[in-house]
Motif scaffolding. Sequence first.
Motif, PDB file in Angstrom:
ATOM      1  N   SER A  79       9.290  -5.424  15.058  1.00  0.00           N
ATOM      2  CA  SER A  79       9.385  -5.429  13.592  1.00  0.00           C
ATOM      3  C   SER A  79       9.385  -6.841  13.014  1.00  0.00           C
ATOM      4  CB  SER A  79      10.650  -4.684  13.142  1.00  0.00           C
ATOM      5  OG  SER A  79      11.813  -5.281  13.679  1.00  0.00           O
ATOM      6  N   PHE A 137       9.063  -7.800   9.113  1.00  0.00           N
ATOM      7  CA  PHE A 137       9.540  -6.720   8.245  1.00  0.00           C
ATOM      8  C   PHE A 137      10.632  -7.257   7.318  1.00  0.00           C
ATOM      9  CE2 PHE A 137       8.316  -2.411  10.126  1.00  0.00           C
ATOM     10  CZ  PHE A 137       7.178  -2.913  10.743  1.00  0.00           C
ATOM     11  N   ASP A 171      11.889  -2.723   4.479  1.00  0.00           N
ATOM     12  CA  ASP A 171      11.023  -2.122   5.502  1.00  0.00           C
ATOM     13  C   ASP A 171      11.858  -1.533   6.632  1.00  0.00           C
ATOM     14  OD1 ASP A 171       8.774  -2.976   4.083  1.00  0.00           O
ATOM     15  OD2 ASP A 171       8.623  -4.846   5.213  1.00  0.00           O
ATOM     16  N   ARG A 196       5.755   1.863  14.224  1.00  0.00           N
ATOM     17  CA  ARG A 196       4.302   1.862  14.318  1.00  0.00           C
ATOM     18  C   ARG A 196       3.651   2.364  13.029  1.00  0.00           C
ATOM     19  NH1 ARG A 196       3.982   4.620  20.330  1.00  0.00           N
ATOM     20  NH2 ARG A 196       4.309   2.702  21.562  1.00  0.00           N
ATOM     21  N   ASP A 197       4.316   3.271  12.338  1.00  0.00           N
ATOM     22  CA  ASP A 197       3.730   3.881  11.133  1.00  0.00           C
ATOM     23  C   ASP A 197       3.874   3.011   9.894  1.00  0.00           C
ATOM     24  OD1 ASP A 197       3.009   6.043  12.626  1.00  0.00           O
ATOM     25  OD2 ASP A 197       4.667   7.332  11.968  1.00  0.00           O
ATOM     26  N   ILE A 198       4.818   2.076   9.907  1.00  0.00           N
ATOM     27  CA  ILE A 198       5.137   1.293   8.707  1.00  0.00           C
ATOM     28  C   ILE A 198       4.559  -0.111   8.837  1.00  0.00           C
ATOM     29  CG2 ILE A 198       7.014   0.288   7.352  1.00  0.00           C
ATOM     30  CD1 ILE A 198       8.692   2.747   8.203  1.00  0.00           C
ATOM     31  N   ARG A 199       3.886  -0.556   7.796  1.00  0.00           N
ATOM     32  CA  ARG A 199       3.320  -1.906   7.779  1.00  0.00           C
ATOM     33  C   ARG A 199       4.237  -2.811   6.955  1.00  0.00           C
ATOM     34  NH1 ARG A 199      -3.074  -1.425   6.639  1.00  0.00           N
ATOM     35  NH2 ARG A 199      -3.111  -3.213   8.037  1.00  0.00           N
ATOM     36  N   PRO A 200       4.404  -4.044   7.370  1.00  0.00           N
ATOM     37  CA  PRO A 200       5.295  -4.955   6.631  1.00  0.00           C
ATOM     38  C   PRO A 200       4.855  -5.108   5.173  1.00  0.00           C
ATOM     39  CG  PRO A 200       4.693  -5.892   8.753  1.00  0.00           C
ATOM     40  CD  PRO A 200       3.831  -4.685   8.560  1.00  0.00           C
ATOM     41  N   SER A 201       5.773  -4.906   4.261  1.00  0.00           N
ATOM     42  CA  SER A 201       5.432  -4.954   2.830  1.00  0.00           C
ATOM     43  C   SER A 201       5.256  -6.378   2.332  1.00  0.00           C
ATOM     44  CB  SER A 201       6.526  -4.253   2.018  1.00  0.00           C
ATOM     45  OG  SER A 201       7.780  -4.908   2.191  1.00  0.00           O
ATOM     46  N   ALA A 223       3.407  -8.709   3.673  1.00  0.00           N
ATOM     47  CA  ALA A 223       2.113  -9.306   4.036  1.00  0.00           C
ATOM     48  C   ALA A 223       1.277  -9.706   2.818  1.00  0.00           C
ATOM     49  CB  ALA A 223       1.334  -8.358   4.942  1.00  0.00           C
ATOM     50  N   ARG A 279       3.156 -18.354  11.757  1.00  0.00           N
ATOM     51  CA  ARG A 279       2.583 -17.009  11.731  1.00  0.00           C
ATOM     52  C   ARG A 279       1.073 -17.028  11.806  1.00  0.00           C
ATOM     53  NH1 ARG A 279       6.093 -13.176  11.031  1.00  0.00           N
ATOM     54  NH2 ARG A 279       4.487 -11.676  10.524  1.00  0.00           N
TER      55      ARG A 279
END
Length: 222
Positions: free
Chosen positions: A144, A147, A151, A186-191, A193, A222
Amino acid sequence: IKANFLSIGISDVLDMWIGSSERNLRAIFDTARRNRPCVLFFDEIDAIGQRRTALRGGSGAMRGVVNQLLSELDGVGTDNEGVFVLAATNHPWDVDPALLRPGRFDRTLLVLPPDAPAREAILRLHLRGKPTEALDLRRIVRASDGFSGADLALVCDHATERAMEASLQSGVARPVTQADLVDAVRDIRPSVAPWLATARNFALYSNDSGTYDELLPYLRRR
């Protein structure tokens, strides 16, 4: 710091009637002065302290709000001794530069996404009180990276929902498992970004004042 604390949101200041927003600001600062020592915290400061050069047409009335905020911070005709003013924003590039001059919001602190120890603490917080099996949170922490706190809260909510759905389908209550958390991550993408993508442009090409010096090393890593 043994001081009173006033948290101010957009709805506490902005009003549809011309002049009301300025009166609201004056009343907020008057309240803080009467209750000093007092910390006055403005959330989403970019909404009430927008760049005046960007205010055109129908948004021209906001210039008065920015001017009123500047006047209150300067303490012209008033005494701000014992009033400590803080503000937060996700869009520092939208804040009027006059607000960042000495004597106003003259110190800036970058709040980055939580690091590994913080992510583990946030996960433990949001899993507290929920039935869980023995969990390897360090694995979730590694997965994570980047995140935000929100998140991570969503990861815990999704994992809990998976456990509840499985319990309803089987008719047997089961705890939140490691697999539930792994699938949720896996289903959640970092907000953050999209924000980082925007911030990168300002840090690289609009950093003459050094405002984004703290952000540049993080972006490079990063």
